[in-house]
Design a protein around this motif. Structure first.
Motif, PDB file in Angstrom:
ATOM      1  N   GLY A   1     139.897  46.704 106.754  1.00 18.40           N
ATOM      2  CA  GLY A   1     140.564  47.899 107.286  1.00 18.40           C
ATOM      3  C   GLY A   1     140.016  48.351 108.631  1.00 18.40           C
ATOM      4  O   GLY A   1     140.769  48.805 109.503  1.00 18.40           O
ATOM      5  N   ASP A   2     138.696  48.222 108.811  1.00 17.29           N
ATOM      6  CA  ASP A   2     138.085  48.686 110.066  1.00 17.29           C
ATOM      7  C   ASP A   2     137.862  47.534 111.040  1.00 17.29           C
ATOM      8  O   ASP A   2     137.027  47.629 111.934  1.00 17.29           O
ATOM      9  CB  ASP A   2     136.769  49.445 109.790  1.00 17.29           C
ATOM     10  CG  ASP A   2     135.742  48.610 109.026  1.00 17.29           C
ATOM     11  OD1 ASP A   2     136.107  47.535 108.499  1.00 17.29           O
ATOM     12  OD2 ASP A   2     134.577  49.030 108.964  1.00 17.29           O
TER      13      ASP A   2
ATOM     14  N   LYS B   1     135.633  58.886 104.985  1.00 17.81           N
ATOM     15  CA  LYS B   1     136.717  57.987 105.415  1.00 17.81           C
ATOM     16  C   LYS B   1     137.024  58.050 106.919  1.00 17.81           C
ATOM     17  O   LYS B   1     137.166  57.010 107.570  1.00 17.81           O
ATOM     18  CB  LYS B   1     137.991  58.273 104.603  1.00 17.81           C
ATOM     19  CG  LYS B   1     139.073  57.231 104.844  1.00 17.81           C
ATOM     20  CD  LYS B   1     140.281  57.454 103.980  1.00 17.81           C
ATOM     21  CE  LYS B   1     141.318  56.356 104.117  1.00 17.81           C
ATOM     22  NZ  LYS B   1     141.649  55.931 105.458  1.00 17.81           N
TER      23      LYS B   1
ATOM     24  N   ARG C   1     132.743  52.206 100.779  1.00 17.22           N
ATOM     25  CA  ARG C   1     134.122  51.734 100.522  1.00 17.22           C
ATOM     26  C   ARG C   1     134.510  51.964  99.065  1.00 17.22           C
ATOM     27  O   ARG C   1     135.645  52.306  98.770  1.00 17.22           O
ATOM     28  CB  ARG C   1     134.278  50.251 100.922  1.00 17.22           C
ATOM     29  CG  ARG C   1     134.547  50.063 102.427  1.00 17.22           C
ATOM     30  CD  ARG C   1     134.789  48.610 102.803  1.00 17.22           C
ATOM     31  NE  ARG C   1     133.587  47.808 102.679  1.00 17.22           N
ATOM     32  CZ  ARG C   1     132.623  47.734 103.595  1.00 17.22           C
ATOM     33  NH1 ARG C   1     132.744  48.394 104.730  1.00 17.22           N
ATOM     34  NH2 ARG C   1     131.554  47.006 103.397  1.00 17.22           N
TER      35      ARG C   1
ATOM     36  N   THR D   1     138.425  49.394 116.843  1.00 18.54           N
ATOM     37  CA  THR D   1     137.337  49.850 115.970  1.00 18.54           C
ATOM     38  C   THR D   1     136.138  48.912 116.044  1.00 18.54           C
ATOM     39  O   THR D   1     134.996  49.362 116.029  1.00 18.54           O
ATOM     40  CB  THR D   1     137.835  50.002 114.515  1.00 18.54           C
ATOM     41  OG1 THR D   1     138.990  50.820 114.535  1.00 18.54           O
ATOM     42  CG2 THR D   1     136.795  50.650 113.638  1.00 18.54           C
TER      43      THR D   1
ATOM     44  N   ASP E   1     136.892  54.829 109.405  1.00 17.26           N
ATOM     45  CA  ASP E   1     138.096  54.319 110.074  1.00 17.26           C
ATOM     46  C   ASP E   1     137.912  54.259 111.586  1.00 17.26           C
ATOM     47  O   ASP E   1     138.479  53.404 112.253  1.00 17.26           O
ATOM     48  CB  ASP E   1     139.309  55.203 109.744  1.00 17.26           C
ATOM     49  CG  ASP E   1     139.789  54.995 108.313  1.00 17.26           C
ATOM     50  OD1 ASP E   1     139.386  53.978 107.701  1.00 17.26           O
ATOM     51  OD2 ASP E   1     140.551  55.841 107.806  1.00 17.26           O
TER      52      ASP E   1
END
Ligand code: AP5
Ligand code: MG
Length: 185
Positions: free
Chosen positions: A131-132, A51, A37, A137, A55
């Motif tokens: 974010g994930d 990335k 990260r 995800t 993701d």
């Protein structure tokens, strides 16, 4: 000298418990997810390459993470031990770690397997919202863990290094269980 691996599904508490252990035993917590990260945030070549996989909840290539771990484990602050968080995550990574630690004459002491039900994991991660941490995800990260990382349980069991630890409860309760596992009490 503490030389351990925290093995566990996404959201099982590796990061939370690893940070407490790092303070308690004065050794660095080495987390490949955090290092990746940072690389993404810096928009480095490595970060740009990693990335898309991150993701999607897929694993970044073994070569990339092994290179990072090699750099990190050979830096001076890891000379007195380490807590590996989120590495190794595939058989190839585990074998490479064995080779590296043999080379450094610093064999692993214990692998703590943090066990938490998938439903509790989904709840924890949905609440966090990194974010994930989207539902899709999270499900994929759990599937990737089952397919690529769970074989490490048998790998370390066969080497007499594995201790399963119940990863449900308060952070303090779980820390106590891990400390008992490390200190053999
Ligand atoms: P990584 O950053 O390692 O993420 P992860 O394995 O999916 O795990 P998390 O960090 O989400 O969870 P955690 O087990 O650390 O739990 P935490 O303490 O945060 O990897 C991210 C991505 O990077 C991967 O998908 C992959 O793409 C790539 N990657 C990383 N390493 C790689 C490798 N070696 N090879 C290839 N690719 C790699 O806790 C989770 C949440 O629960 C937090 O909100 C926390 O506050 C909460 N919580 C913790 N403990 C408790 C408790 N006891 N009760 C209630 N809530 C709790
Ligand atoms: Mg983590």
């Amino acid at each position: 000298m503490l030389k351990i691996v925290l093995l566990g599904a996404p959201g099982s508490g590796k990061g939370t418990q690893g940070a407490e252990l790092a303070t308690r035993y004065s050794v660095p917590q080495i987390a490949t997810g955090d290092l990746l990260r940072e690389a993404v945030a810096e928009d480095s070549e490595l970060g740009r390459a990693a990335k898309a996989a991150m993701d999607a909840g897929e694993l970044v290539s073994d070569e990339t993470v092994i290179g990072m771990i090699r750099d990190r484990l050979t830096s001076p602050d890891a000379a007195n031990g380490f807590i590996l968080d989120g590495f190794p995550r595939s058989l190839a990574q585990a074998e490479e770690l064995d080779r590296l630690l043999t080379e450094l004459d610093r064999p692993l002491q214990r692998v703590i397997h943090l066990q938490v039900d998938n439903e509790e994991i989904v709840q924890r991660l949905t609440d966090r919202g990194r974010g994930d941490d989207t539902e899709e995800t999270i499900r994929n990260r759990l599937a990737v863990f089952a397919a690529q990382t769970e074989p490490l349980v048998a790998y370390y069991e066969a080497r007499g290094l594995l201790t399963p630890v119940n990863g449900s409860g308060t952070v303090e309760e779980i820390q106590e269980r891990i400390v008992r596992a490390i200190e053999g009490a």
